[in-house]
Design a protein around this motif. Structure first.
Motif, short mmCIF file in Angstrom:
data_model
loop_
_atom_site.label_atom_id
_atom_site.label_comp_id
_atom_site.label_asym_id
_atom_site.label_seq_id
_atom_site.Cartn_x
_atom_site.Cartn_y
_atom_site.Cartn_z
N GLU A 86 0.82 -1.22 0.00
CA GLU A 86 0.00 0.00 0.00
C GLU A 86 0.85 1.27 0.00
O GLU A 86 0.54 2.25 -0.69
N GLU A 87 1.95 1.27 0.74
CA GLU A 87 2.78 2.47 0.82
C GLU A 87 3.45 2.80 -0.50
O GLU A 87 3.77 3.96 -0.78
N ASN A 88 3.69 1.78 -1.33
CA ASN A 88 4.39 2.00 -2.60
C ASN A 88 3.44 2.25 -3.77
O ASN A 88 3.89 2.48 -4.89
#
Length: 352
Positions: A86-88
Motif C-alpha cells: 500500500e505504501e508504494n
C-alpha cells in the motif's frame, strides 16, 4: 443364381435409401441456412428500431469480468499483497480500487491466532489428567508428535465430568472438537484389567461384530456404516435403532463364534473373586441375546452416571449459594496396595 439376384437387389435398395437420406439432409441444411439469414436480418434491424427509445447496453469492463471469475481465496491473497504494498502504490490507487472493486485496502489484516482459546486449554488439560487418560506404555506410539493417551471412560461421561469439575457450560459437540487427537479410545486388548464390566463387555462384543465383517458378508452389510464406538451408537437414536435391527437380523444366522468376556472368577481355595478375561464359545443367537441385554444395562448405567454428575453440579451450586450446605465429592481411584482381591478401589474424599 437366385442368391446373386437377391444380393444385387439389396445393394440397389441400400443405395436408393442412402440417396434419399442425402437429398433430405441437403434440403434441411438449406432450410437451416435460410432461417439463419432471416435471424441475422432481424437482429441487425432490431437496434435501429429500439435506438430512439432505449440506449445501447454498455459493455462490461474486462477487468471486472476477470476479477469475478477468481476464487475467494485468490481474491484474498491478492488483497493481502496489495495491503502489503500500500505504501508504494501511486496516489489515488487505494480509492480507485475501493470504488471499482469494492475492496478497502485501508483495513488492517490480522492473521488468525494460533494460540488456543481458554476453553480449548481447559479441555486439553482435563483430558491429559492421569485420572482421565493414561499414557500408552509404548512410547513409540505417537500422534502429531505426542505420545498416545488412552481415555478411561466414555466421551459422554467425560463431558459431564468436565462440566461439573470446571463449572463450564459447553455442549457435547464443542467438547468433542477440542479433544486432543492423541487422546484416543483404547482397544480392548490394550488393558490388562477392566475398568467397568458393564462398559467394557458390550464394547468387546461390538468389536467382535466389526471383526466378523471380513468373514461374514451379512455382518458387513448390517453394521458397516456404524461408528466403531458403541457409546456413539447408543447416543444416536437412528444408529441405535439400526444396531438393534441388525442384531435381530443376525439372530437368524446359524454359526458359532469365539469371543472374550470379563468375568468375576472365584479363586480356588478362597472365597475371593478376581476379574479375569475368559474366552467363550457361543452360537450367534446366544451371543446376540447376551449383547442386547448388556446394551440395555449399559444404557441404564450411563444414564445413572449422567444423573450423578448433574446432581453433583447442582449440589455445588447450592453449596455456593447457601452457607448451611456442604458438598463432599468422592473420587474412586485405583488402590495398588491391595491385601485382598476384593479391594479394587479406594476412596478419596474432598470437601468443597
Amino acid at each position: 443364381m437366385k442368391k446373386d439376384l437377391r444380393k444385387k437387389e439389396g445393394h440397389r435398395r441400400h443405395r436408393a435409401n442412402i440417396n434419399k437420406l442425402k437429398h433430405k439432409n441437403m434440403r434441411l441444411r438449406k432450410r437451416i441456412f435460410d432461417l439463419e439469414q432471416e435471424v441475422k436480418q432481424l437482429t441487425s434491424s432490431l437496434p435501429m428500431i429500439n435506438k430512439p427509445s432505449s440506449p445501447e447496453t454498455p459493455t462490461p469492463s474486462p477487468t471486472k469480468v476477470f476479477i469475478s471469475t477468481l476464487s475467494p481465496a485468490a481474491k484474498k491473497r491478492a488483497t493481502l499483497r496489495l495491503i502489503n504494498e500500500e505504501e508504494n502504490l501511486p496516489r489515488g490507487t487505494v480509492s480507485a480500487v475501493r470504488q471499482k472493486f469494492g475492496i478497502n485496502l485501508s483495513n488492517q489484516y490480522s492473521p488468525p491466532s494460533s494460540t488456543p482459546s481458554e476453553l480449548e486449554e481447559k479441555i486439553i488439560n482435563f483430558k491429559c489428567r492421569d485420572d482421565i487418560s493414561k499414557l500408552c506404555p509404548n512410547k513409540k506410539k505417537k500422534i502429531n508428535h505426542q505420545q498416545i493417551r488412552y481415555r478411561l471412560n466414555h466421551l459422554t461421561v467425560l463431558h459431564q465430568q468436565f462440566k461439573v469439575e470446571t463449572k463450564t457450560n459447553v455442549d457435547y459437540h464443542t467438547f468433542l472438537r477440542y479433544v486432543p487427537s492423541f487422546v484416543v479410545k483404547p482397544k480392548v486388548d490394550d488393558w490388562g484389567t477392566y475398568l467397568c464390566i458393564i462398559c467394557i463387555n458390550p464394547q468387546i462384543k461390538f468389536d467382535k461384530l466389526n471383526q466378523l465383517k471380513s468373514t461374514k458378508p451379512i455382518t458387513k452389510q448390517l453394521v458397516n456404516s456404524m461408528p466403531i464406538d458403541l457409546n456413539e451408537v447408543l447416543n444416536n437414536q437412528q444408529s441405535n435403532k439400526q444396531l438393534k435391527d441388525a442384531l435381530h437380523e443376525l439372530k437368524r444366522e446359524k454359526f458359532s463364534l469365539t469371543y472374550n468376556e470379563w468375568q468375576k472368577v472365584k479363586i480356588s481355595g478362597s472365597s475371593s473373586t478376581v476379574s479375569k478375561k475368559v474366552p467363550l464359545v457361543a452360537s450367534i443367537e446366544d451371543f446376540i441375546e447376551r449383547f442386547l441385554l448388556e446394551i440395555e444395562n449399559l444404557k441404564q448405567h450411563l444414564q445413572r452416571v449422567h444423573q450423578q454428575f448433574k446432581a453433583a453440579k447442582e449440589a455445588k451450586v447450592d453449596a455456593q449459594q447457601s452457607l448451611d450446605t456442604v458438598t463432599i465429592q468422592i473420587d474412586w481411584a485405583e488402590n495398588y496396595n491391595i491385601r485382598q482381591a476384593q479391594e479394587e478401589k479406594g476412596i478419596l474424599q474432598r470437601l468443597n
